[in-house]
Each structure stands twice: as structure tokens, then as C-alpha cells.
Scaffold this motif. Structure first.
Motif, PDB file in Angstrom:
ATOM      1  N   SER A  42       0.172  -4.624  10.180  1.00 55.22           N
ATOM      2  CA  SER A  42      -0.785  -5.409  10.788  1.00 55.22           C
ATOM      3  C   SER A  42      -0.664  -6.753  10.403  1.00 55.22           C
ATOM      4  CB  SER A  42      -2.053  -4.746  10.182  1.00 55.22           C
ATOM      5  OG  SER A  42      -2.145  -5.304   8.843  1.00 55.22           O
ATOM      6  N   GLY A  43       0.171  -7.206   9.755  1.00 52.43           N
ATOM      7  CA  GLY A  43       0.443  -8.821   9.479  1.00 52.43           C
ATOM      8  C   GLY A  43      -0.349  -9.211   8.180  1.00 52.43           C
ATOM      9  N   ASN A  44      -0.596  -8.286   7.511  1.00 51.57           N
ATOM     10  CA  ASN A  44      -1.563  -8.551   6.323  1.00 51.57           C
ATOM     11  C   ASN A  44      -0.786  -8.670   5.003  1.00 51.57           C
ATOM     12  OD1 ASN A  44      -3.678  -9.548   4.688  1.00 51.57           O
ATOM     13  ND2 ASN A  44      -4.693  -7.702   4.583  1.00 51.57           N
ATOM     14  N   ILE A  45      -0.700  -9.399   4.160  1.00 55.53           N
ATOM     15  CA  ILE A  45      -0.024  -9.451   2.911  1.00 55.53           C
ATOM     16  C   ILE A  45      -0.948  -8.737   1.801  1.00 55.53           C
ATOM     17  CG2 ILE A  45       1.576 -10.300   1.011  1.00 55.53           C
ATOM     18  CD1 ILE A  45       1.414 -12.827   3.054  1.00 55.53           C
ATOM     19  N   VAL A  46      -0.790  -7.758   1.232  1.00 54.57           N
ATOM     20  CA  VAL A  46      -1.552  -7.040   0.218  1.00 54.57           C
ATOM     21  C   VAL A  46      -0.942  -6.678  -0.898  1.00 54.57           C
ATOM     22  CG1 VAL A  46      -2.879  -5.918   1.776  1.00 54.57           C
ATOM     23  CG2 VAL A  46      -1.127  -4.584   1.126  1.00 54.57           C
ATOM     24  N   LEU A  47      -1.418  -7.003  -2.099  1.00 54.65           N
ATOM     25  CA  LEU A  47      -1.245  -6.603  -3.390  1.00 54.65           C
ATOM     26  C   LEU A  47      -2.003  -5.373  -3.810  1.00 54.65           C
ATOM     27  CD1 LEU A  47       0.690  -7.548  -6.026  1.00 54.65           C
ATOM     28  CD2 LEU A  47      -1.134  -8.957  -6.734  1.00 54.65           C
ATOM     29  N   VAL A  48      -1.196  -4.289  -4.222  1.00 58.33           N
ATOM     30  CA  VAL A  48      -1.818  -3.284  -4.555  1.00 58.33           C
ATOM     31  C   VAL A  48      -1.458  -2.698  -6.185  1.00 58.33           C
ATOM     32  CG1 VAL A  48      -2.020  -0.708  -4.155  1.00 58.33           C
ATOM     33  CG2 VAL A  48      -1.805  -2.140  -2.282  1.00 58.33           C
ATOM     34  N   ASP A  49      -2.633  -2.753  -6.855  1.00 57.61           N
ATOM     35  CA  ASP A  49      -2.513  -2.142  -8.165  1.00 57.61           C
ATOM     36  C   ASP A  49      -2.168  -0.581  -8.335  1.00 57.61           C
ATOM     37  OD1 ASP A  49      -2.486  -1.994 -10.919  1.00 57.61           O
ATOM     38  OD2 ASP A  49      -4.741  -2.608 -10.987  1.00 57.61           O
ATOM     39  N   ALA A  50      -1.131  -0.337  -8.832  1.00 61.04           N
ATOM     40  CA  ALA A  50      -0.915   1.194  -9.341  1.00 61.04           C
ATOM     41  C   ALA A  50      -0.983   2.253  -8.105  1.00 61.04           C
ATOM     42  CB  ALA A  50      -1.684   1.664 -10.240  1.00 61.04           C
ATOM     43  N   GLY A  51      -0.656   1.417  -6.749  1.00 66.14           N
ATOM     44  CA  GLY A  51      -0.707   2.363  -5.719  1.00 66.14           C
ATOM     45  C   GLY A  51      -2.035   2.627  -5.405  1.00 66.14           C
ATOM     46  N   GLN A  52      -3.184   2.055  -5.623  1.00 66.76           N
ATOM     47  CA  GLN A  52      -4.450   2.680  -5.184  1.00 66.76           C
ATOM     48  C   GLN A  52      -5.354   1.493  -4.924  1.00 66.76           C
ATOM     49  OE1 GLN A  52      -6.195   5.397  -8.430  1.00 66.76           O
ATOM     50  NE2 GLN A  52      -4.150   5.579  -9.116  1.00 66.76           N
ATOM     51  N   ILE A  53      -5.422   0.349  -5.511  1.00 71.52           N
ATOM     52  CA  ILE A  53      -6.497  -0.728  -5.330  1.00 71.52           C
ATOM     53  C   ILE A  53      -5.807  -1.812  -5.035  1.00 71.52           C
ATOM     54  CG2 ILE A  53      -8.390  -1.979  -6.724  1.00 71.52           C
ATOM     55  CD1 ILE A  53      -8.458   0.388  -8.713  1.00 71.52           C
ATOM     56  N   THR A  54      -6.317  -2.506  -3.911  1.00 75.50           N
ATOM     57  CA  THR A  54      -6.004  -3.807  -3.451  1.00 75.50           C
ATOM     58  C   THR A  54      -6.531  -4.986  -4.170  1.00 75.50           C
ATOM     59  OG1 THR A  54      -5.611  -2.856  -1.287  1.00 75.50           O
ATOM     60  CG2 THR A  54      -5.707  -5.314  -1.440  1.00 75.50           C
ATOM     61  N   THR A  55      -5.917  -5.766  -4.865  1.00 77.07           N
ATOM     62  CA  THR A  55      -6.226  -6.619  -5.582  1.00 77.07           C
ATOM     63  C   THR A  55      -6.294  -8.010  -5.179  1.00 77.07           C
ATOM     64  OG1 THR A  55      -4.121  -7.238  -6.876  1.00 77.07           O
ATOM     65  CG2 THR A  55      -5.506  -5.701  -7.925  1.00 77.07           C
ATOM     66  N   TRP A  56      -5.312  -8.255  -4.102  1.00 79.96           N
ATOM     67  CA  TRP A  56      -5.384  -9.675  -3.221  1.00 79.96           C
ATOM     68  C   TRP A  56      -4.751  -9.370  -1.907  1.00 79.96           C
ATOM     69  CZ3 TRP A  56      -1.371 -11.981  -1.194  1.00 79.96           C
ATOM     70  CH2 TRP A  56      -1.223 -13.259  -1.071  1.00 79.96           C
ATOM     71  N   SER A  57      -5.209  -9.999  -1.101  1.00 81.00           N
ATOM     72  CA  SER A  57      -4.781 -10.144   0.289  1.00 81.00           C
ATOM     73  C   SER A  57      -4.873 -11.405   0.887  1.00 81.00           C
ATOM     74  CB  SER A  57      -5.748  -9.140   1.021  1.00 81.00           C
ATOM     75  OG  SER A  57      -5.682  -9.246   2.432  1.00 81.00           O
ATOM     76  N   SER A  58      -3.974 -11.665   1.755  1.00 81.72           N
ATOM     77  CA  SER A  58      -4.041 -12.965   2.557  1.00 81.72           C
ATOM     78  C   SER A  58      -4.785 -12.770   3.813  1.00 81.72           C
ATOM     79  CB  SER A  58      -2.637 -13.232   3.217  1.00 81.72           C
ATOM     80  OG  SER A  58      -2.244 -12.228   4.218  1.00 81.72           O
TER      81      SER A  58
END
Length: 768
Positions: free
Chosen positions: A99-115
Motif C-alpha cells: 500500500s506504500g505504508n512503512i510499518v513497524l510491527v512488534d512480535a508479528g502482532q502489534i503495529t507500534t509505528w507507521s509512516s
């Protein structure tokens, strides 16, 4: 993981760039936290890296740092995505979604940061040569860039605007958001703000000055500040400065450090040497107060007593050269000292008062509701008088120090597992088995290369682990400083100490170690660890020399020499001895329990406890090769040889028992007995019973006197040099602590932190 990187550089230099580091991240690609040593984005000029790095126990952050080709450890972090919400060390990823979004996912479950970006074009995430992490489309349209979201650092040509701010880290090792901010205020003025848990205030420019008085111009609408690689800084409010090395193009960074200072650092590209942070402020609590949080002094101090409204139960301790700005309840000009004192006594909320001479106004009185914004300055003409309860024994020399160097605050991150089916479990097991076989093969190759390529190692190339704030001296410099090593001021098993005067006119103690038995790289690695230690009761190391067979260490010079010298000259009263005991206990607790590395002194004795101009103790000669990683500790820890000095050595050394921090506790106990009795454990107690003995006999003799029927046992053992008006309660406490420390069984001895608690817990005792 660091070994694997080095191995790839040696064997597969081309494939390393393609299979380990990336030039960019495309749609559908990810960087894995579990492969942080290989999965990272490298700038084209190889100056910057973007990837995961560890910030605590099972806690990782994604950020950008200056690349060190000889270490993957990100010492100089310039940007972080998730500084306040680290992710797990398993299954966490930074992904560029379709989709063009950068995501940082914690332990494969929770998104903790996104662009929070979106694009149907084939976008890519890449790291530019200037350190800017950019997400852009093929035609060059920038969707997101790290330069727009700074954390605590600016890079050359990265603007600070009305929409951005710098927020300091909590400490040198804790990257989470701190309490200091650099931003443009509502008056368009670039300002430094302390935004703490209890109060918030501007501290630069000085808040009592109007903007034009501070040289600022607030009639502007741009609100932008920027600096360049030449070292010039310019802000739209007319604030500007240049670095001392201005004019030379080099990598630089401007950082709001954890101590609230903004500093610009330069990088020596010829040596590939990372930036060396300056030493920051030295913080301490006022007498009668203690640090709220010992692992983070930014929380401030709290009183060790309850203030009473009854003026007859209060007293004041006057301290010269200390200024506390703000939080004034009363301000009176042309006041006498007694009028100011009485004004404070009449107010239940008054915690003290400041009394100073203001030119043109006479003496002024400021009563204080809060004790904040303090600074010690010899040039300050006034005094601060602290309100304390009567009967206390607080003094200016007994202030509680918040250590300059804050040891690593471990952030912990729990890992939540997800259900796995049997097929996933099988493939994980299979992949693990293959990985183990790979590691065994790589280890064998690495061992072979290590043996055959020693001469081309980091020692030979000049790449060394540089200690923070520590300078490297040449042998000729130190030979000149000591006038050919002519003035000897100390000698021990490790080497000889000489007095010297450095090129900047500082007096120094220069220790010339015995002939080197270790390589330069090993020596510098240990110096690097020692150089990061910082405690008010620890001798400060200024530099080192590692040249050929020469190994020298440069320390600050102590005016009053050693504790041994002062005990023999009868220059210490009981109060000084008690303070020395407490300060020494504090620094040993720091070395044993508060630092990332487990450090044993192994030679605690009066000769290694130095005294500064104010008779504050500073432990010296904690030496090299006594550093043990906490993760490698076990019950069978052994040293290759006996260490220490006869008379102060614990039984473990003699009976070849496991060596732990309790050997230092035992030596400390002997030192306490020596300070109380004035008798060296190596010369016996002949003046009392005519028998020559060593430390065991001295301990036995003190125990016998203390357990006897005589009520004056303390008078019988105390050093005659101590005047008769000493504090019996505190001297008795020293003996009790000493005897607990010299128990034959190490398990019965207290830890040094427990010793500190015992000595400090009685500070407010009515008997003391």
C-alpha cells in the motif's frame, strides 16, 4: 553477530553488500529484528546505517546511526522511529507494504509505528548520503522522510522548524524521551525548555531577559534553524554560532544531550573515529536530600526529613557559591541576614532562603518555596541557607551525589508467543539445525583466520575502541610531562605512579604499568570500559598511552594524597573518616552492582583510596583485567593468580575459593578497622598487647574488646589521633559494619549496597 559481519567482509566482500546490507527497501520487503546484524540499509557513501539495534533486554528500536566499519554497535544514533516503545527481539519487522505504508510491527502482532503514507507507485525506502531516510516515488516525489521527524539530533542541512523539536534522551544509554526540548516558542525565539514530571520552565535564553536583550529577533515568521557541514549554525531569530573547527567540511551532528546541553560534534574521518560526547553537568543533591531515582537522576531529589512549622525546631545550613533560581515566595531588598532567616521561619512552606549582594541594591533576600534550578558557581557572591530540622548531622560535605555517569537502564520487553501448527514447528526445527551447522563451519573458519591474520588485526591498522572522553597520549608527551619520570608519588604491584604536568597545565598522576603482557587491542578495549565509568568517588581517567611495549594511564591528581598517608600523619578527624568510609562504600557499590560490566577492585587498601582538596575519597588503581561480563558469571569464577595486598586479602584467595565481589567487601572491612584504630593490619597491635599479628589478629582483638565487660571498649581501640569529642554512635557503627564485612564466610558478609544503606540509614538518627 559482530564476528559474522567481520567474516563476511574478509571472505565475501561483494556478496556482503548484496545479501546483508541493502541500498533500499522495496514494496513487499522487510527488515527483521532477528537479523539486525545483516538486515540494514546502508547509505551509498557507507556513512550511515538504518536498522534495528538493541536498547535493553529483549528490547529493540529502529533507527539511523553513523556507520562504524569495525563495529555494528550504533554508538551515535541520530534518529529513532520507536524510541519510547521498543519492540521484541523475535518476529518484529519493519516492512514496506504494497500500500506504500512503512510499518513497524512488534512480535508479528502489534503495529507500534507507521509512516502513514499511501501510494500505488513502485515506491522505495532508501538512506541518502546526508543521513536522511526517504520514502519516495520514481519521479522523485517525497512521501515521507526522517528529516521531518527529528528525535534528539540534527544533521547538516536538516532544518529545525516551527513544526519540529529536539527532545533529549533520558540518559547516555537510555534513548527514550527525556525532559529537555529545543524548539521555537510562541515568540518565534529558539529556546531550551525543561519539561519535567513536576515543573516546566524555559532555561535558555535566560527567562529574565527580553528577547532583544538576549540578542534575539522575534519579529519573524519563518522559524527555522539549520547548520552546515562547515560548522556554521544560523537561526531565524538572529542566533548564530560557529564551531572552533569551522571551515573544514566534515561529518557533524548537533544533539540535545541528556543533560540539557546542546552540543555540536565533529567526526574525524581520517581515523573513522566516532564522536566523543563531552562530559556534561555534575549533579548532586543538597545536604539532607537524596536522589529520587538512583538509575535516573533527572527525577530530582527528595528530603530525608519532615519540615516542621515550629520555628524553634528548625535550623539552617549555609552553603557558599550555590544559586537556586526561581520559586521565590518573598523578595526583600536591603534586608539583613537575620531578617531573612526569621521571614523563612514564619512560613511553613519555606524550604530555605538565598541571601546575596546585588550591585546598586544592597543585600537582597529571596525565600524559597522550591529548591530547583540549582547550580554551583565559585563566582556567585551569595549563599543559600537550607532549612533543616534541629539535631540533624547534615553537612556540606555529606551531600548525596547523583552520579555523572548513569549506567545502562535496561528496558525489558516481554515476548508473547503465538500458536504454531506442527508443520511450522518442523520447518523451524529444520532451519535451526541448518543454522547451527553453518555457525560451526563459520566458527572454524573464523578461528583459522584469527590465528593466521593476527598481524593485520585492528591493532596494526589503527582501528581501536576509543573510550568516551579519554585522550590518547604519545609516550614522548608523557615522558616530557613527568620530566623523564622523575617524581615518583606512588608504587604498587601494577606499576609506578609519577606526578606530571600536561600540555594544558593540568596536574596529573601518570601510572606507568609494568611491561605489557597483552596486545594493544585488548588493552584499549579494557581502557574503553574504564573510561566510561564516572562516579564522584572514583578517580577520573583522562587518557592513556599504548605505544609499543609502553602502557600508561593518565589520572587526575589528588592534592591530599592517599588515605594511608593521612592516617599516618594524624590529619583526619572522626568526621572526615566517616565521610571517607561512606564515599568509598558508595563507589564500590557502583562498581559491583550498577554498571554493565562487573568490576572487582581486588586491592582495596588505604594506599588506593586518594583524597581530594576537600578530603573526599576517590578510589584508584582498580586496574585492568578485572572486568567480567555479567552474562558470564558463574559459581566457579576463578582468577588466574592471587591478587591483593597481605593484610587486606579475603580468605577466598588463600583457600582457592570462587572469587566474587565479597573479596572487596572483606578488604573494605579491614580498611574500616584501620581507620577506627589507626593500626595497620600488617604491623600488628603491639602497642596494646605486645603481640605481632596480621589482619586476622586485628579482627580478633577488636571483637574481644567489643564483647568484653568494659563499657569503654570503644575508647580502648580508637585511634589516639581522634579527639575525644567524636561521635560515639557513628564510630560504633563503623566498627559494627567492619566486623560484618570481615566474616570468614563470604555468604555472611553484606553487599556494598547494603553497607551504604547501613551507613546512610543512621545519618538522621537523633544520636548522630
Amino acid at each position: 553477530m559482530g564476528f559474522s559481519i567481520s567474516l563476511f567482509f574478509l571472505l565475501l566482500p561483494l556478496s556482503f553488500q548484496s545479501s546483508s546490507s541493502l541500498s533500499s527497501l522495496n514494496k513487499g520487503s522487510s527488515l527483521s529484528v532477528e537479523k539486525q546484524a545483516q538486515h540494514f540499509i546502508l547509505s551509498p557513501n557507507q556513512m550511515f546505517c538504518a536498522g534495528f539495534f538493541q536498547v535493553g533486554e529483549n528490547a529493540f528500536s529502529f533507527g539511523i546511526w553513523f556507520n562504524d566499519p569495525h563495529s555494528h554497535n550504533p554508538i551515535n544514533v541520530v534518529w529513532m522511529a520507536n524510541r519510547d516503545q521498543p519492540v521484541n527481539g523475535k518476529l518484529s519487522k519493519l516492512s514496506l507494504l504494497n500500500s506504500g505504508n512503512i510499518v513497524l510491527v512488534d512480535a508479528g502482532q502489534i503495529t507500534t509505528w507507521s509512516s502513514k503514507t499511501e501510494s500505488h507507485a513502485p515506491v522505495k525506502l532508501h538512506l541518502q548520503d546526508d543521513g536522511n531516510l526517504v520514502l519516495d516515488e520514481p519521479q522523485g516525489t517525497i512521501l515521507w522522510q526522517s528529516f521531518d521527524f527529528p528525535t534528539d539530533t540534527l544533521l547538516p542541512d536538516q532544518p529545525l522548524t516551527r513544526f519540529t523539536q529536539l527532545v533529549s534522551s533520558r540518559s547516555f544509554t537510555n534513548h527514550s524521551s527525556g525532559f529537555y526540548k529545543l524548539l521555537f516558542d510562541d515568540n518565534n525565539v529558539l529556546s531550551l525548555i525543561y519539561d519535567g514530571p513536576d515543573v516546566s520552565s524555559t532555561y535558555w535564553p535566560p527567562p529574565w531577559l527580553l528577547s532583544w536583550q538576549a540578542g534575539r529577533f522575534n519579529y519573524n515568521s519563518s522559524r527555522v534553524a539549520v547548520f552546515n557541514s562547515l560548522g556554521s549554525f544560523l537561526s531565524s531569530d538572529n542566533y548564530a554560532f560557529s564551531t572552533y573547527d569551522h571551515g573544514t567540511v566534515m561529518p557533524r551532528r548537533l544533539t540535545l544531550d541528556s543533560d540539557g546541553n546542546v552540543r555540536m560534534y565533529s567526526r574525524n574521518e581520517a581515523l573513522k573515529k566516532c564522536f566523543d560526547p563531552e562530559r556534561g553537568r555534575r549533579c548532586s543533591c543538597l545536604p539532607g536530600y537524596r536522589v529520587k531515582n538512583r538509575s535516573d537522576w533527572s527525577y530530582g531529589c527528595e528530603p530525608l526529613f519532615d519540615i516542621t512549622c515550629n520555628g524553634n525546631e528548625s535550623t539552617f545550613l549555609e552553603i557558599q557559591g550555590v544559586e537556586l533560581y526561581g520559586y521565590d515566595h518573598n523578595f526583600i531588598q536591603n534586608s539583613t541576614y537575620m531578617n531573612c532567616l526569621n521571614l523563612c521561619l514564619q512560613d511553613c512552606n519555606c524550604k530555605g532562603f538565598q541571601y546575596r549582594y546585588d550591585e546598586g541594591q544592597g543585600f537582597s533576600c529571596y525565600t524559597k518555596l522550591q529548591l530547583r534550578n540549582g547550580r554551583h558557581s565559585p563566582g556567585f557572591s551569595g549563599t543559600i541557607s537550607l532549612r533543616l530540622p534541629k539535631g540533624n548531622n547534615f553537612s556540606k560535605e555529606e551531600s548525596v551525589r547523583a552520579e555523572d555517569h548513569v549506567c545502562l537502564v535496561q528496558l525489558q520487553k516481554g515476548y508473547v508467543t503465538k500458536p504454531e501448527n506442527c508443520y511450522v514447528r518442523f520447518f523451524l526445527w529444520f532451519a535451526t539445525a541448518v543454522g547451527v551447522l553453518e555457525l560451526i563451519c563459520l566458527s572454524m573458519v573464523w578461528g583459522f583466520l584469527t590465528r593466521t591474520r593476527q598481524k593485520s588485526s585492528a591493532d596494526q591498522q589503527g582501528y581501536h575502541v576509543a573510550a568516551v572522553g579519554v585522550r590518547k597520549y604519545s609516550y614522548s608527551e608523557l615522558k616530557k610531562a613527568t620530566k623523564g619520570f622523575s617524581e615518583e608519588i606512588g608504587r604498587g604491584g601494577g606499576g609506578v605512579v609519577y606526578k606530571g604536568i600536561l600540555s594544558d597545565e593540568r596536574h596529573a598522576a601518570i601510572k606507568r604499568l609494568n611491561e605489557a603482557k597483552q596486545g594493544e587491542g585488548e588493552f584499549l578495549a579494557e581502557v574503553s570500559i574504564i573510561g566510561t565509568l564516572n562516579h564522584m568517588n572514583l578517580i577520573e581517567m583522562w587518557g592513556y598511552c599504548a605505544e609499543g611495549k609502553h602502557r600508561l594511564l593518565v589520572y587526575e591528581y589528588m592534592e591530599n594524597g592517599s588515605l594511608a598517608k593521612n592516617l599516618s600523619s594524624n590529619s583526619l578527624d572522626w568526621s572526615k573518616r566517616y565521610n571517607i568510609a561512606l564515599g568509598t562504600a558508595r563507589v564500590l557499590a557502583y562498581l559491583h552492582e550498577e554498571c554493565l560490566e562487573w568490576i572487582l577492585h581486588c586491592d582495596i587498601k588505604p594506599q588506593n583510596i586518594l583524597l581530594d582538596a576537600n578530603y573526599q575519597p576517590k578510589v584508584a588503581d582498580f586496574g585492568l583485567s578485572k572486568l567480567v561480563n555479567r552474562n558470564n558469571l558463574n559459581n566457579s569464577s576463578r582468577f588466574s593468580m592471587i591478587r591483593g595486598t597481605r593484610g587486606y586479602m579475603a580468605p577466598e584467595w588463600v583457600y582457592n575459593l570462587p572469587i566474587t565481589s565479597k573479596v572487596d567487601v572483606y578488604s573494605y572491612g579491614i580498611v574500616l578497622l584501620e581507620m577506627v584504630t589507626g593500626k595497620s593490619p600488617t604491623i600488628g597491635v603491639q602497642s596494646i598487647d605486645g603481640e605481632e599479628s596480621y589482619n586476622g589478629r586485628l579482627v580478633t582483638w577488636v571483637k574481644e574488646k567489643r564483647s568484653g565487660t568494659y563499657s569503654s571498649w570503644l575508647e580502648q581501640i580508637i585511634d589516639p589521633a581522634i579527639e575525644t569529642n567524636y561521635n560515639k554512635f557513628k564510630m560504633d557503627l563503623l566498627v559494627r559494619v567492619a566486623l560484618a564485612c570481615v566474616e570468614e564466610s563470604k555468604d555472611l558478609r553484606p553487599t556494598m549496597s547494603q553497607v551504604v544503606e547501613m551507613l546512610q540509614s543512621h545519618e538522621s538518627n537523633p544520636k548522630s
